[in-house]
Every structure is written in structure tokens, then in C-alpha cells.
Design a protein around this motif. Sequence first.
Motif, mmCIF file in Angstrom:
data_model
loop_
_atom_site.group_PDB
_atom_site.id
_atom_site.type_symbol
_atom_site.label_atom_id
_atom_site.label_comp_id
_atom_site.label_asym_id
_atom_site.label_seq_id
_atom_site.Cartn_x
_atom_site.Cartn_y
_atom_site.Cartn_z
ATOM 1 N N ALA A 49 0.713 32.134 15.227
ATOM 2 C CA ALA A 49 -0.638 30.892 15.724
ATOM 3 C C ALA A 49 0.133 30.136 16.581
ATOM 4 C CB ALA A 49 -1.028 30.545 14.319
ATOM 5 N N THR A 50 -0.168 29.235 17.560
ATOM 6 C CA THR A 50 -0.062 28.616 18.613
ATOM 7 C C THR A 50 1.569 27.771 17.780
ATOM 8 O OG1 THR A 50 -1.534 27.889 19.591
ATOM 9 C CG2 THR A 50 -0.566 26.308 20.068
ATOM 10 N N THR A 51 1.682 26.659 16.813
ATOM 11 C CA THR A 51 2.639 25.644 16.946
ATOM 12 C C THR A 51 3.365 26.556 14.693
ATOM 13 O OG1 THR A 51 1.391 24.602 14.471
ATOM 14 C CG2 THR A 51 1.273 24.408 16.890
ATOM 15 N N THR A 52 3.192 28.202 15.286
ATOM 16 C CA THR A 52 3.922 28.942 13.311
ATOM 17 C C THR A 52 5.201 29.168 14.468
ATOM 18 O OG1 THR A 52 1.556 29.497 12.982
ATOM 19 C CG2 THR A 52 3.481 30.319 11.665
ATOM 20 N N SER A 53 5.881 28.635 13.887
ATOM 21 C CA SER A 53 7.138 28.957 14.446
ATOM 22 C C SER A 53 7.471 29.964 13.257
ATOM 23 C CB SER A 53 8.365 28.065 15.197
ATOM 24 O OG SER A 53 8.236 26.592 14.541
ATOM 25 N N GLU A 54 9.664 30.765 13.418
ATOM 26 C CA GLU A 54 9.914 31.353 12.730
ATOM 27 C C GLU A 54 10.739 29.565 11.569
ATOM 28 O OE1 GLU A 54 10.713 33.958 11.230
ATOM 29 O OE2 GLU A 54 9.495 35.263 13.153
ATOM 30 N N ARG A 55 10.870 28.830 12.069
ATOM 31 C CA ARG A 55 11.320 27.759 12.078
ATOM 32 C C ARG A 55 10.201 26.934 10.775
ATOM 33 N NH1 ARG A 55 11.177 22.466 12.083
ATOM 34 N NH2 ARG A 55 13.108 21.133 10.899
ATOM 35 N N ALA A 56 9.585 26.904 11.256
ATOM 36 C CA ALA A 56 8.093 26.794 10.236
ATOM 37 C C ALA A 56 8.354 27.707 9.172
ATOM 38 C CB ALA A 56 7.076 26.342 10.957
ATOM 39 N N GLN A 57 8.294 28.565 9.392
ATOM 40 C CA GLN A 57 8.046 29.931 8.386
ATOM 41 C C GLN A 57 8.976 29.590 7.177
ATOM 42 O OE1 GLN A 57 7.027 33.696 10.051
ATOM 43 N NE2 GLN A 57 6.584 33.010 11.516
ATOM 44 N N ASP A 58 10.470 29.709 8.359
ATOM 45 C CA ASP A 58 11.138 29.665 6.781
ATOM 46 C C ASP A 58 11.321 28.231 5.998
ATOM 47 O OD1 ASP A 58 11.948 32.053 7.872
ATOM 48 O OD2 ASP A 58 13.678 31.065 9.145
ATOM 49 N N VAL A 59 10.971 26.820 6.369
ATOM 50 C CA VAL A 59 10.605 26.310 5.146
ATOM 51 C C VAL A 59 9.821 25.693 4.587
ATOM 52 C CG1 VAL A 59 10.988 23.548 5.744
ATOM 53 C CG2 VAL A 59 12.729 24.474 7.363
ATOM 54 N N LEU A 60 8.961 26.127 4.744
ATOM 55 C CA LEU A 60 7.405 26.846 4.308
ATOM 56 C C LEU A 60 7.422 27.344 2.738
ATOM 57 C CD1 LEU A 60 4.766 25.094 3.720
ATOM 58 C CD2 LEU A 60 3.642 27.304 5.150
ATOM 59 N N VAL A 61 8.494 28.556 3.579
ATOM 60 C CA VAL A 61 8.408 29.291 2.203
ATOM 61 C C VAL A 61 9.491 28.910 1.474
ATOM 62 C CG1 VAL A 61 9.938 31.889 1.757
ATOM 63 C CG2 VAL A 61 8.181 31.549 3.313
ATOM 64 N N ARG A 62 11.215 28.349 1.501
ATOM 65 C CA ARG A 62 12.008 28.007 0.766
ATOM 66 C C ARG A 62 10.559 26.805 0.325
ATOM 67 N NH1 ARG A 62 14.886 28.518 5.418
ATOM 68 N NH2 ARG A 62 14.434 25.831 5.401
ATOM 69 N N ALA A 63 10.204 25.533 0.554
ATOM 70 C CA ALA A 63 9.458 25.312 -0.263
ATOM 71 C C ALA A 63 8.279 25.314 -1.147
ATOM 72 C CB ALA A 63 8.561 23.609 0.789
ATOM 73 N N LEU A 64 7.729 26.890 -0.868
ATOM 74 C CA LEU A 64 7.032 27.266 -1.521
ATOM 75 C C LEU A 64 7.552 28.288 -3.014
ATOM 76 C CD1 LEU A 64 3.564 28.013 0.358
ATOM 77 C CD2 LEU A 64 3.971 25.903 -0.661
ATOM 78 N N ARG A 65 8.756 28.385 -2.538
ATOM 79 C CA ARG A 65 9.474 29.421 -3.563
ATOM 80 C C ARG A 65 9.987 28.423 -4.743
ATOM 81 N NH1 ARG A 65 10.570 34.139 0.083
ATOM 82 N NH2 ARG A 65 8.895 35.412 -0.807
ATOM 83 N N SER A 66 10.218 27.617 -4.423
ATOM 84 C CA SER A 66 10.563 26.715 -4.923
ATOM 85 C C SER A 66 10.074 26.209 -6.891
ATOM 86 C CB SER A 66 11.002 24.924 -5.200
ATOM 87 O OG SER A 66 10.013 24.286 -3.946
ATOM 88 N N GLU A 67 8.158 26.164 -6.043
ATOM 89 C CA GLU A 67 7.244 25.821 -7.050
ATOM 90 C C GLU A 67 6.061 26.796 -8.099
ATOM 91 O OE1 GLU A 67 6.282 22.271 -7.504
ATOM 92 O OE2 GLU A 67 7.763 21.557 -6.242
ATOM 93 N N PHE A 68 6.163 27.826 -6.843
ATOM 94 C CA PHE A 68 5.174 29.057 -7.711
ATOM 95 C C PHE A 68 6.304 30.603 -7.115
ATOM 96 C CE2 PHE A 68 3.075 25.605 -4.745
ATOM 97 C CZ PHE A 68 2.045 25.319 -5.832
ATOM 98 N N ASP A 69 5.045 31.372 -7.791
ATOM 99 C CA ASP A 69 6.043 32.870 -8.219
ATOM 100 C C ASP A 69 5.417 33.415 -6.664
ATOM 101 O OD1 ASP A 69 6.157 35.817 -8.146
ATOM 102 O OD2 ASP A 69 4.946 35.368 -9.317
ATOM 103 N N LEU A 70 5.961 32.745 -5.718
ATOM 104 C CA LEU A 70 5.491 33.618 -3.995
ATOM 105 C C LEU A 70 5.105 34.885 -3.660
ATOM 106 C CD1 LEU A 70 4.596 31.553 -1.697
ATOM 107 C CD2 LEU A 70 6.089 31.588 -0.322
ATOM 108 N N THR A 71 4.224 35.405 -2.490
ATOM 109 C CA THR A 71 4.068 36.217 -1.774
ATOM 110 C C THR A 71 3.997 36.032 -0.308
ATOM 111 O OG1 THR A 71 4.163 38.295 -3.658
ATOM 112 C CG2 THR A 71 3.755 38.758 -1.593
#
Length: 308
Positions: A11-33
Motif C-alpha cells: 500500500a502507498t503509505t504503508t512503510s516498515e516504520r508504520a507497521q512496527d509502530v502500529l504493531v507495538r501499540a496494538l500489542r500493548s492492548e491486545f492479544d495480537l496476530t
Amino acid sequence: MRALLVVNPKATTTSERAQDVLVRALRSEFDLTVERTRRRGHAAALAREAAATGVDVLFTLGGDGTINETVNGLMAGAPAAETRPALAVVPGGSTNVFARALGLPKGWAEGASVILEALRAGRSRTISLGRADDRYFTFCAGLGLDASVVRRVEQARLRGRTSTPALYMRAVVGQFFTAMDRRHPTIRLERPGEQTASELSTVIIQNTAPWTFIGDRAINPNPGASFELGLDVLALRRLRVHSTTRTVTQLLSRNRESHGSQVVRLHDVSEFSLLTEHPQAFQLDGDYLGEREKVRFTSVPGALRVIC
């Protein structure tokens, strides 16, 4: 609470940085896959499995095409809105029409922040979807000119061009003047118990407003379209230069409804069919899906719970 994050790495604006930051934020709140899409249709398969296995929230990081696939997977994977995972869309594409129609910010970081706040507050809404034959759409569909423009843009992107408002405008002009049979429109719109509208050149269907964006400007052929109502339709008859230019000018005016002798409008429609003598370009949620001679459209109320 179990959550799945579906990432479209292309996707156009889906960078590795965006993925990493989002995953860390979600894993602090959810049992995330976390799952990254690898091919067309992969997001739908992941969403279908998530619905079948009792995931609570399904996040997407990608554009409108990723969201469309995900929604179709969710609708196939569970029988009712209350049994499906809630959908949370983090903007990651070039335009992000669906996310912005929900009122989310355009950027992925701001959008993720709003979604997390909504989840903590227990805030969600249930929206309707549109369905074209057996495929669902979230915000728009089209047969004719607008779908042909989508096809030209997708072809240009395959050649390495970047999706920009200027690219879309060039595609509109090129399609209108060089590739359309503007004198012999063949699309007709049929509704149960209503008079047929015939000799249509192009048809735009909306499940919400806006239809799309040019940069930060919302384009609203049907300003009254809503996630809480049925489908809205704007159709054009013969694409004469003068009348079409006037309609385009009206479309670019904020919240001004298009009108004129060449314009057909319908509001809050539950079902209708489009038929044509010759195959016409067809698109859903901004994805070109080939050519069709007949498509049946229906509104599906209360179909999906979204976090926003």
C-alpha cells in the motif's frame, strides 16, 4: 481480547516504520496476530478465518482495496453483524476514502490514535454495505466512465506511475475524448415497480458520502448518501461536452447536487439492476473488476460494526 492486524505491505503509505509502530501499540492492548498479504484475495481469506475463529477486532493497514477484500471475507465468515469481528481501518493507502468517510484522519498515526481511543471508550457504529451481485462494497461502485478511468489509472500504476490527483484528471480527459462511445449510450437502470431509465453512459453508486477525494477536497455527487441509508445513484445520459463539463463543475462544488437534463439521480434505493448491450468497465471501492453486461445492486443494512 483477540485481534488480527492485516497489513498490505505494498500500500502507498504503508512503510516498515508504520507497521512496527502500529504493531507495538496494538500489542500493548491486545492479544495480537499480524498477517501480511501476499497476493490478491489473501486479505479476504484472512478475514474469513478470523470471523470463523472468534477474533474480536480485525485491524487493517492498507488502502481501500485491502479494506474491500477484508470486508468481503468478514461477510462470508460469520452469519450476523454481532458475531463478526469489529473492523478497525488504519489509513495506509493513497486516498483512504472509506476511513475518511468514517471521520478518521487521513494519516495512519492519527487514525490509529483515534481508533485506540474509540476502543478504550467502547465506541463503535454499525453501518450498511452495498452489494454488487455477490460482492460487497463499502463506499462506491461504478459502471461506465468512472470505472474506465479507474482502469486507466491502474494500468498507469503498473507502469510505475504514482497515484496523484493529476494522474486521475489526465485519465478522465483521455478516456472521455479518446475512448468513449459518447453518442450511443447503452446502459439501462431497472428497479422493481419503477420505470426503466435507459440510454445511460455512466453510473455512479454510493453507499456513503463522499464518493472520493481529490487531495483534501471531498467529491460529492450524492451529498445525501449515508452509511445509515440505502444506495444513492448518479447517472449521466449522453456525454456531451457542454453538459458533462457543467456536471463536473457541479461535482467539484462543495455539497452541490448535480442536476440537468442529462442527469438521473436516485436516493436511498434498496435494489436495482444495471444492464447494457455491450460490456462496460466495472469498479468497486476504486478497484477495477473487468467488464460486465449486467450487475444487480442491493443495500445491506446493519451489516458491519466498525471502530471509529
